[in-house]
Scaffold this active site. Structure first.
Site, PDB file in Angstrom:
ATOM      1  N   LYS A  71       0.801  -1.220   0.000  1.00 42.11           N
ATOM      2  CA  LYS A  71       0.000   0.000   0.000  1.00 42.11           C
ATOM      3  C   LYS A  71       0.834   1.270   0.000  1.00 42.11           C
ATOM      4  O   LYS A  71       0.317   2.345  -0.278  1.00 42.11           O
ATOM      5  CB  LYS A  71      -0.983  -0.018   1.163  1.00 42.11           C
ATOM      6  CG  LYS A  71      -2.006  -1.137   1.058  1.00 42.11           C
ATOM      7  CD  LYS A  71      -2.924  -0.963  -0.153  1.00 42.11           C
ATOM      8  CE  LYS A  71      -3.972  -2.063  -0.224  1.00 42.11           C
ATOM      9  NZ  LYS A  71      -4.907  -1.870  -1.351  1.00 42.11           N
ATOM     10  N   SER A  93      -2.895 -12.794   3.614  1.00 42.90           N
ATOM     11  CA  SER A  93      -3.356 -12.819   2.215  1.00 42.90           C
ATOM     12  C   SER A  93      -2.286 -13.455   1.324  1.00 42.90           C
ATOM     13  O   SER A  93      -2.606 -14.011   0.266  1.00 42.90           O
ATOM     14  CB  SER A  93      -3.714 -11.417   1.721  1.00 42.90           C
ATOM     15  OG  SER A  93      -2.560 -10.659   1.414  1.00 42.90           O
TER      16      SER A  93
HETATM   17  C1  LIG Z   1      -2.799  -7.623   3.247  1.00 44.72           C
HETATM   18  C2  LIG Z   1      -3.432  -7.267   1.948  1.00 44.72           C
HETATM   19  N1  LIG Z   1      -3.420  -8.157   0.964  1.00 44.72           N
HETATM   20  C3  LIG Z   1      -3.994  -7.898  -0.220  1.00 44.72           C
HETATM   21  C4  LIG Z   1      -4.646  -6.726  -0.471  1.00 44.72           C
HETATM   22  C5  LIG Z   1      -5.334  -6.544  -1.782  1.00 44.72           C
HETATM   23  O1  LIG Z   1      -4.754  -5.616  -2.657  1.00 44.72           O
HETATM   24  P1  LIG Z   1      -5.636  -4.700  -3.567  1.00 44.72           P
HETATM   25  O2  LIG Z   1      -6.311  -3.710  -2.697  1.00 44.72           O
HETATM   26  O3  LIG Z   1      -4.679  -4.063  -4.521  1.00 44.72           O
HETATM   27  O4  LIG Z   1      -6.663  -5.549  -4.277  1.00 44.72           O
HETATM   28  C6  LIG Z   1      -4.671  -5.767   0.528  1.00 44.72           C
HETATM   29  C7  LIG Z   1      -5.343  -4.493   0.332  1.00 44.72           C
HETATM   30  O5  LIG Z   1      -6.435  -4.190   0.657  1.00 44.72           O
HETATM   31  C8  LIG Z   1      -4.063  -6.047   1.780  1.00 44.72           C
HETATM   32  O6  LIG Z   1      -4.086  -5.152   2.799  1.00 44.72           O
END
Ligand SMILES: Cc1ncc(COP(=O)(O)O)c(C=O)c1O
Length: 310
Positions: free
Chosen positions: A43, A256
């Site tokens: 982010k 994630s």
């Molecule tokens: C830990 C984590 N993994 C994956 C994502 C997903 O990424 P994106 O927002 O680009 O879809 C986010 C963001 O919200 C996240 O904080």
């Protein structure tokens, strides 16, 4: 890497082989380590881009307060960029965010407005939208801001194409959809045959940072035409694979990332030969206060559900 200040140190993350985790010798697995960014997640890329775009467009001027609903990572990245650039930041987030997230936001000087845990990030979005009617605020709104996918188009996607031109598949989690949309577009421009695959939680399952589109909110910046498929992941699958990353490859990543690895391995089982890039969105540090690595998987799952929500 040499950088004149911390904002210049965002991006250019390592792409690391994780072949011990591949179920097939001719399916090569690679991990893009977004946890190596200054505040430990992908982010940072979009926080910087959204703020600089707003400055350039005149939407963000000295004296305005930045306001954002977030599950944590985006808030921490915005807090770092805001403090470096001298803006105040208010984040709206569910009250059961992990202790590390709250502490980090506080130490970067952000103000926090908590929303009910059982309303998840959708509840935080509603509250932030109401607050944003006051024009002292500027809300970047990562779910609807084109600077979010653009950061992944110019950064994440371009870095992968440069470092691994033979890539055939890209797997990433779906949160705002910024990574999949932006990096996916860049990869397909390089080679239209590259497949872009989303890791999405099963409806009602908690995988921190990710969202199920079946919940009803489709982020405006998500371009579903870039997606070639999606795999659903349970919280248990994500936790198990997160541990495998640490145990087998020495990579300490967030939950994630486990979801993404789980999807990549299922995809790999269906392929004879391929080169798959897994986007590991953050490091494991901000999850340490949960029991995510407890030897008792059921306890871990329960504990993570209690301390983290979306
Ligand atoms: C830990 C984590 N993994 C994956 C994502 C997903 O990424 P994106 O927002 O680009 O879809 C986010 C963001 O919200 C996240 O904080």
């Amino acid at each position: 890497m040499r950088a004149n200040d911390i904002l210049e140190a965002i991006g250019e993350t390592p792409l690391v082989g994780i072949q011990r985790l591949s179920p097939r010798p001719d399916v090569k697995l690679w991990a893009k380590l977004e946890g190596q960014n200054p505040t430990g997640s992908l982010k940072d890329r979009i926080a910087l881009r959204m703020i600089e775009a707003a400055e350039a467009e005149g939407k963000l001027r000295p004296g305005k307060v930045i306001l954002e609903p977030t599950s944590g990572n985006t808030g921490i990245s915005l807090a770092m960029v805001a403090s470096r650039k001298g803006y105040r930041l208010t984040v709206v987030m569910p009250e059961n965010a992990s202790a590390e997230r709250v502490r980090l936001l506080e130490l970067f000087g952000a103000e926090i407005v908590f929303t009910p845990a059982d309303k998840g990030t959708n509840g935080a979005i509603e509250v932030a939208e109401r607050m944003a009617r006051d024009d002292k605020y500027f809300m970047p709104f990562q779910y609807g801001n084109p600077a979010n996918p653009q950061a992944h188009y110019d950064g994440t996607g371009a870095e992968i194409v440069r470092d691994l031109p033979e890539v055939t598949h890209f797997v990433a989690g779906l949160g705002t959809g910024g990574t999949l949309t932006g990096a996916g577009r860049r990869l397909k421009e390089h080679n239209a045959d590259i497949k872009v695959i989303a890791a999405e939680p099963e409806l009602g399952e908690l995988v921190y940072g990710l969202r199920s589109l079946d919940e009803g909110f489709i982020p405006p910046i998500l371009d579903e035409s870039v997606l070639d498929g999606k795999f659903l992941v349970s919280a248990g699958d994500a936790l198990r694979a997160t541990r495998d990353l640490t145990k087998e490859e020495g990579i300490f990543a967030g939950l994630s990332s486990g979801a993404v690895l789980h999807v990549a391995r299922r995809l790999a089982e269906r392929l004879d030969a391929a080169t798959i890039v897994c986007l590991l969105a953050d490091g494991g540090w901000k999850y340490l206060s949960t029991e995510a690595w407890s030897p008792d998987l059921d306890l871990a799952k329960k504990q993570v559900e209690e301390t983290l929500w979306w």
